[in-house]
Design a protein around this motif. Structure first.
Motif, mmCIF file in Angstrom:
data_model
loop_
_atom_site.group_PDB
_atom_site.id
_atom_site.type_symbol
_atom_site.label_atom_id
_atom_site.label_comp_id
_atom_site.label_asym_id
_atom_site.label_seq_id
_atom_site.Cartn_x
_atom_site.Cartn_y
_atom_site.Cartn_z
ATOM 1 N N ALA A 151 -17.209 0.302 -8.905
ATOM 2 C CA ALA A 151 -17.363 0.404 -7.454
ATOM 3 C C ALA A 151 -18.155 1.631 -7.038
ATOM 4 N N SER A 152 -18.165 2.659 -7.876
ATOM 5 C CA SER A 152 -18.898 3.882 -7.551
ATOM 6 C C SER A 152 -20.274 3.926 -8.206
ATOM 7 N N ARG A 153 -20.643 2.887 -8.942
ATOM 8 C CA ARG A 153 -21.949 2.855 -9.612
ATOM 9 C C ARG A 153 -23.072 2.873 -8.584
ATOM 10 N N ARG A 154 -24.107 3.584 -8.880
ATOM 11 C CA ARG A 154 -25.228 3.728 -7.949
ATOM 12 C C ARG A 154 -26.022 2.429 -7.850
ATOM 13 N N GLY A 155 -26.349 2.053 -6.606
ATOM 14 C CA GLY A 155 -27.248 0.923 -6.376
ATOM 15 C C GLY A 155 -26.633 -0.448 -6.605
ATOM 16 N N LEU A 156 -25.346 -0.608 -6.340
ATOM 17 C CA LEU A 156 -24.724 -1.931 -6.504
ATOM 18 C C LEU A 156 -25.428 -2.956 -5.612
ATOM 19 N N SER A 157 -25.728 -4.109 -6.174
ATOM 20 C CA SER A 157 -26.370 -5.170 -5.394
ATOM 21 C C SER A 157 -25.329 -5.927 -4.579
#
Length: 405
Positions: A122-128
């Motif tokens: 959920a905190s990953r950068r750039g989630l689509s």
């Protein structure tokens, strides 16, 4: 190469086997080679062998390999699939750092792994939009809050409607939802009913928009519709939303009280009866069910919006407040905090913006109430929201609590 037979102790983590550690490192190095040094097939075969070794490797070995592979721009699929389903502290190295993971990799991990994995993702950068919607679909509040806080994540309108709906029972989500750029007035207006005072203020400041542009471009259309005798229900409904006048002139002509101010004066003196409440709603240009929702709201801000939208003065606002037998003072004689907040809401809103909010509520809470919608509200069929239009979904969310009482 000498054949080596595996013995039972080989199945256990063997920190003393230098050859195993060295081979794991070398194979990870091979997988990490640039495309100029190794082709896709060689990388894939090396990855398959590395997967087989990692199945019997210790957690420390797997963690070292994951850290080595995380920066790669190309990662063998089988290797990524295995490491993404490993312990969260190992999988997290790829989830947080590996830019080469595809949406398909992340969606599969979200579906097959644990909530801890989804929380890291959920905190990953750039989630689509696709990955965000998958994470939100599990209904896990910590994961949802993390996605909402992730300003680099992109959310679809379907996903936003889902979290708005969930916020009715998970009130802690409201503040984070209001910070999302994807939130539209339709979601904010319906979420208003269960937000706390601070979030309600934010909604009014951000989403209580003017209809001035719509009024300018449609000014001549009113004359066209009048010439047609207002026979087209589609244009009539839209023009009712756009027009500047809020009060219902036809209701005023028929009212036994003679006008909105007089009806409120009677309510302040006699108390707010069901008949007077319905009459105030009609005179204000809204349906009784909308009026009931406004007058029954414990926070009181909707009453301020009703009064401002209809051009009522502060005295009429106070009279309507007294008619509901709501306190203006606390037992110690100091001003009642709720009443103070109602007055501040009245002062902060321009008439046009208050009308926008009021008319959207009336549109979504009354005209959308088809028999099927009413049945869905009573039965609590909120999971079937996709079958309804935007105002119908708003009505379901805002009124579901009322029908459950």
């Amino acid at each position: 190469m000498t054949d080596v037979a595996l013995t039972p102790e080989d199945d256990a983590p063997a920190t003393g086997f230098r050859a195993r550690h060295a081979l794991l490192k070398r194979l990870a190095d091979v997988v990490s080679l640039p495309a100029s040094r190794i082709n896709a097939f060689e990388r894939s075969v090396t990855g398959d062998l590395l997967v087989e070794m990692l199945r019997l490797a210790s957690a420390d070995d797997r963690k070292r390999v994951a850290a080595r592979l995380a920066p790669l721009t190309e990662l063998p699929n089988a290797l990524a699939r295995m490491l993404l389903r490993d312990d969260p502290e190992i999988a997290g190295l790829l989830i947080e750092q590996c830019a080469s993971l595809s949406d398909a990799d992340l969606v599969a991990c979200a579906r097959d792994a644990t909530m801890d994995h989804r929380f890291l993702m959920a905190s990953r950068r750039g989630l689509s939009e696709v990955v965000s919607e998958t994470l939100l679909s599990f209904g896990e509040t910590p994961v949802i809050e993390a996605v909402l806080r992730n300003q680099t994540a992109r959310l679809s309108q379907v996903a936003m409607e889902g979290v708005v709906s969930l916020s009715r029972t998970e009130r802690s989500l409201c503040h984070s939802i209001l910070r999302r750029p994807e939130l539209r007035p339709s979601g904010a207006y319906v979420m208003f009913w269960w937000c706390d005072p601070d979030d309600r203020k934010t909604i009014l400041q951000r989403f209580a928009v003017s209809r001035e542009v719509m009024q300018e471009v449609s000014e001549d259309v009113f004359a066209m519709a009048a010439k047609e005798g207002w026979q087209d229900p589609v244009s009539r409904k839209a023009l009712q939303f756009i027009e500047r006048r809020q009060r219902n002139r036809a209701a005023i002509e028929k009212s036994p009280w003679g006008g909105l101010e007089q009806a409120i004066e009677a309510a302040a003196a006699e108390g707010l009866t069901r008949e007077l409440a319905s009459e105030i709603a009609y005179l204000s240009g809204v349906k009784p069910i909308t009026g009931a929702k406004i007058l029954g709201d414990p926070g009181g801000e909707p009453v301020a919006i009703l009064c401002k939208a209809t051009g009522l003065s502060r005295n009429e606002l106070a009279g309507l407040w007294r008619s509901m037998r709501r306190p203006e003072l606390q037992p110690d004689g100091t001003p009642d905090l709720v009443w103070e907040r109602v007055q501040i809401t009245y002062e902060m809103l321009a008439v046009d913006r208050a009308q926008t909010v009021l008319r959207y509520w009336n549109w979504s809470l009354s005209s959308a109430l088809t028999p099927a919608l009413l049945r869905a509200i009573r039965d609590g069929e909120e999971e079937a929201l996709d079958d309804y239009s935007a105002p119908e979904r708003a009505a379901m969310l805002a009124l579901a609590e009322n029908f459950g009482r």
